[in-house]
Scaffold this motif. Sequence first.
Motif, mmCIF file in Angstrom:
data_model
loop_
_atom_site.group_PDB
_atom_site.id
_atom_site.type_symbol
_atom_site.label_atom_id
_atom_site.label_comp_id
_atom_site.label_asym_id
_atom_site.label_seq_id
_atom_site.Cartn_x
_atom_site.Cartn_y
_atom_site.Cartn_z
ATOM 1 N N THR A 1 69.313 -1.987 26.163
ATOM 2 C CA THR A 1 68.727 -2.360 24.848
ATOM 3 C C THR A 1 68.427 -3.865 25.023
ATOM 4 O OG1 THR A 1 70.251 -0.706 23.769
ATOM 5 C CG2 THR A 1 69.336 -2.455 22.442
ATOM 6 N N ASN A 2 67.168 -4.154 24.541
ATOM 7 C CA ASN A 2 66.806 -5.465 24.463
ATOM 8 C C ASN A 2 66.556 -6.541 25.895
ATOM 9 O OD1 ASN A 2 66.239 -5.178 21.797
ATOM 10 N ND2 ASN A 2 68.128 -6.210 21.107
ATOM 11 N N VAL A 3 66.454 -5.589 27.035
ATOM 12 C CA VAL A 3 66.138 -6.246 28.219
ATOM 13 C C VAL A 3 64.801 -6.044 28.521
ATOM 14 C CG1 VAL A 3 68.429 -5.394 29.261
ATOM 15 C CG2 VAL A 3 66.162 -3.879 29.754
ATOM 16 N N TRP B 1 64.655 -5.559 33.834
ATOM 17 C CA TRP B 1 64.781 -6.831 34.529
ATOM 18 C C TRP B 1 65.184 -7.580 33.235
ATOM 19 C CZ3 TRP B 1 63.411 -12.053 33.756
ATOM 20 C CH2 TRP B 1 63.550 -12.822 34.834
ATOM 21 N N TRP B 2 65.926 -8.628 33.765
ATOM 22 C CA TRP B 2 66.365 -9.824 32.515
ATOM 23 C C TRP B 2 66.591 -10.951 33.528
ATOM 24 C CZ3 TRP B 2 69.672 -5.113 32.847
ATOM 25 C CH2 TRP B 2 70.433 -4.936 33.858
ATOM 26 N N HIS C 1 54.686 -9.714 35.876
ATOM 27 C CA HIS C 1 54.413 -9.397 34.664
ATOM 28 C C HIS C 1 55.489 -8.504 34.168
ATOM 29 C CE1 HIS C 1 52.760 -6.564 31.557
ATOM 30 N NE2 HIS C 1 52.123 -7.650 31.035
ATOM 31 N N LEU C 2 55.804 -8.467 32.901
ATOM 32 C CA LEU C 2 56.812 -7.743 32.205
ATOM 33 C C LEU C 2 56.508 -7.504 30.706
ATOM 34 C CD1 LEU C 2 60.050 -9.910 32.904
ATOM 35 C CD2 LEU C 2 59.593 -7.611 34.076
ATOM 36 N N THR C 3 57.050 -6.346 30.289
ATOM 37 C CA THR C 3 57.043 -6.015 29.001
ATOM 38 C C THR C 3 58.391 -6.781 28.282
ATOM 39 O OG1 THR C 3 55.822 -4.308 28.901
ATOM 40 C CG2 THR C 3 56.761 -4.592 26.687
ATOM 41 N N SER C 4 58.353 -7.810 27.547
ATOM 42 C CA SER C 4 59.473 -8.544 26.953
ATOM 43 C C SER C 4 60.461 -7.546 26.001
ATOM 44 C CB SER C 4 59.226 -9.699 26.143
ATOM 45 O OG SER C 4 58.781 -9.464 25.028
ATOM 46 N N TRP C 5 61.565 -8.027 25.614
ATOM 47 C CA TRP C 5 62.456 -6.940 24.570
ATOM 48 C C TRP C 5 61.587 -7.077 23.317
ATOM 49 C CZ3 TRP C 5 64.884 -8.781 20.032
ATOM 50 C CH2 TRP C 5 64.682 -10.224 19.662
ATOM 51 N N LYS C 6 60.811 -8.032 22.876
ATOM 52 C CA LYS C 6 60.032 -8.060 21.519
ATOM 53 C C LYS C 6 58.725 -7.382 21.973
ATOM 54 C CE LYS C 6 61.346 -12.325 19.535
ATOM 55 N NZ LYS C 6 60.981 -13.609 19.265
ATOM 56 N N GLN C 7 58.471 -6.569 23.132
ATOM 57 C CA GLN C 7 57.376 -5.643 23.393
ATOM 58 C C GLN C 7 56.197 -6.255 23.511
ATOM 59 O OE1 GLN C 7 57.995 -1.715 21.926
ATOM 60 N NE2 GLN C 7 59.600 -2.102 20.503
ATOM 61 N N GLN C 8 56.445 -7.603 23.933
ATOM 62 C CA GLN C 8 54.908 -8.420 24.150
ATOM 63 C C GLN C 8 54.968 -8.579 25.761
ATOM 64 O OE1 GLN C 8 56.366 -11.642 21.860
ATOM 65 N NE2 GLN C 8 55.734 -10.751 19.897
ATOM 66 N N PRO D 1 69.255 -12.852 25.038
ATOM 67 C CA PRO D 1 70.451 -13.299 25.717
ATOM 68 C C PRO D 1 71.731 -12.428 25.476
ATOM 69 C CG PRO D 1 69.476 -15.127 24.495
ATOM 70 C CD PRO D 1 68.624 -13.867 24.151
ATOM 71 N N ASN D 2 71.765 -11.462 24.230
ATOM 72 C CA ASN D 2 72.537 -10.576 24.330
ATOM 73 C C ASN D 2 72.432 -9.189 24.478
ATOM 74 O OD1 ASN D 2 75.356 -9.747 23.306
ATOM 75 N ND2 ASN D 2 74.530 -9.122 21.399
ATOM 76 N N SER D 3 71.171 -9.018 25.335
ATOM 77 C CA SER D 3 70.831 -7.550 25.793
ATOM 78 C C SER D 3 71.808 -7.015 26.366
ATOM 79 C CB SER D 3 69.441 -7.581 26.593
ATOM 80 O OG SER D 3 69.687 -8.808 27.542
ATOM 81 N N ARG D 4 72.073 -5.613 26.533
ATOM 82 C CA ARG D 4 73.033 -5.000 27.061
ATOM 83 C C ARG D 4 72.476 -3.771 27.684
ATOM 84 N NH1 ARG D 4 78.428 -7.069 25.482
ATOM 85 N NH2 ARG D 4 77.757 -8.914 24.076
ATOM 86 N N TYR D 5 73.626 -3.535 28.842
ATOM 87 C CA TYR D 5 73.570 -2.176 29.604
ATOM 88 C C TYR D 5 74.756 -1.282 28.828
ATOM 89 C CZ TYR D 5 76.817 -4.444 32.657
ATOM 90 O OH TYR D 5 77.795 -5.259 33.185
ATOM 91 N N CYS D 6 74.452 0.102 28.717
ATOM 92 C CA CYS D 6 75.519 0.792 28.404
ATOM 93 C C CYS D 6 75.491 1.929 29.306
ATOM 94 C CB CYS D 6 75.190 1.504 26.889
ATOM 95 S SG CYS D 6 76.336 2.509 26.265
ATOM 96 N N THR D 7 76.895 1.861 30.175
ATOM 97 C CA THR D 7 76.891 3.005 31.275
ATOM 98 C C THR D 7 78.115 3.369 31.622
ATOM 99 O OG1 THR D 7 76.192 2.694 33.672
ATOM 100 C CG2 THR D 7 77.296 1.008 32.631
#
Length: 605
Positions: A343-345, A354-355, A365-372, A385-391
């Motif tokens: 979430t939000n990476v 990626w983060w 090139h990436l798509t940012s967490w803001k989808q830009q 900065p508070n993006s998370r993996y849930c695993t």
Amino acid sequence: MTATIPGLDSAPTTHAKLLTFVRESAELTQPDRIEWVDGSPQEWTRITDLLVANGTFRRLNEQKKPNSFWCASDPADVARVEDRTFICSADPKDAGPTNNWMDPADMKAILTERFRGSMTGRTMYVLPYCMGPLDADEPMLGVEITDSPYVVASMHIMSRCGTRALELFTDERTFVPGLHSVGAPLQPGEQDVPWPCNETKYIVQFPEERAIWSYGSGYGGNALLGKKCHSLRIASVQARDDGWMAEHMLIAKLISPENKKYYIAAAFPSSCGKTNLAMLEPALPGWRLETVGDDIAWIRIGPDGRFYAVNPENGFFGVAPGTDYHTNPNAMRTIDKGNSIFTNVALTDDGDIWWEGMGAEPPAHLTSWKQQDWTPESEEKAAHPNSRYCTPIEQCPTRAAEYDDPQGVPLDAIFFGGRRKDTIPLITEARDWQHGVFMGATLSSETTAAATGQVGVVRRDPMAMLPFIGYNAGDYLAHWIEMGKGADAGKLPKIFYVNWFRRDEDGKFLWPGFGENIRVLKWALERMDGTAAAVDTPIGRVPAPGALDIDGLDVTADDLAKALAVHPQEWRGEIAQIEEWFDKLGDRLPSSLHDELEALKQRLA
Ligand code: GDP
Ligand code: PGA
Ligand code: MN
Ligand code: MN
């Protein structure tokens, strides 16, 4: 009217309290349908497919991250909201002075209006769960009612949920009811958004009733109610009443080259290194570490008078930025197995994640967490900065077999720690239990992105529990003192205070951290075995010159001395802050901690 809600009358249980909870919640929130969560792989597939169809999830490349998903939240729903979190005890003193409080009846009245019709147009999921091992003598049960399929998918990973939990709901057992809504009802024909939420948020615990109401947010710590709301805030109240402890701690097993086993727990505030330490890959040859838990510990005194710790969770909800094969290889190995939610990476062009801090070079090139669109020239960060993996914890290569043992593991040592660029040494040993509790009670840390609000401000965070104590903080500290008396005095865990984050004049970390932290742990364990040298300082014992194993480590003697230094002038500033903090805690703070403060002042004078 409510009899027409599909699913209401086809409950897979006869548990009276549960049926009442579901019926009352449905009558209030008016969902289009009700679904009972069974926790099966088929259900995971159905829910994640639904989230993909809704535009909440993007499926990642099967070759890179099998059965895994990328998710971007609403940009205003990215962290815990401490200013919107309430402890609604009957007496305000039982919540104060560190929690927001409101009269339970007043809060219920507000929330009842908020929840009225809040699930219109949505599915209400009934998710039974068990925190901790299913075969515990007293399984710790909860039920989250939610209108968020994202929450359902996340709870599949983070908790033991569905049928295997529901089977434990015998008539004589009770459970913690949690009602959650994103607060975004849909009118007929209205198009849903990928991340529904409400500008107004309420994260509310009713400690006497042992109930949770959470409204307006889909973010993990606000919405996965088994985690912070149940396993810390409500559980801390149960623990106070029943003589155990619910703590914000990782649990790990360390094995020395001589095959000696130690169990440790460590309390650091959010985003201050628990998950990394819980999976640490030791940089010292011969040492091994196994993971029991990375965020929460339930600690009971066993029949032998020792402290035993259990991890109530079943997965990791880890801070993504900074995680890579150099810093936390075991987290990378865990997520590389797939079956995870990110979430939000940032999203790569070939469908991977990626983060910041992953690899030496960012992708072009990436798509940012803001989808830009994002390129290395972009000014904003690609991942929040508070993006998370849930695993799932099951996938962790260092998972200890004991993680599923209802007896828990016997603790040899407890570490407190925070994020401080100055003042606090790399490691300090407490003299005894009371001194250690004083260290925990006065723990301080710079605020992080894990909660909304300013980042980098030093605040007191007792035992890293400031946002999670479900009752009066003075009473909480008194409970710590009492627990020390309830255990076998000779078998109490030794207490240490660490700080991986001290910096030099140029802002550079003085200590390399991560896998090298084993060196600091080794000194602590050797202290317990009586084989390492220490020097006394006014604040506690620190490693004697040469006592910390820096063999083969690229750190200058000067930097190490700075990392370990105790500067009286820095401590005078600290004392002023501790006095202010103790004043705030007021008359429920145990007098023994005032005694510790007086003794510290004298030693510094
Ligand atoms: P948690 O929220 O307490 O579980 O903290 P994490 O283990 O997820 O770490 C939070 C952040 O601190 C991440 O960006 C990590 O990379 C970073 N971090 C963790 N351990 C260390 C360390 O020993 N040294 C430094 N400099 N950073 C660390
Ligand atoms: P953390 O867990 O401690 O791993 O950051 C989430 C939180 O505390 O918000
Ligand atoms: Mn946490
Ligand atoms: Mn963590």
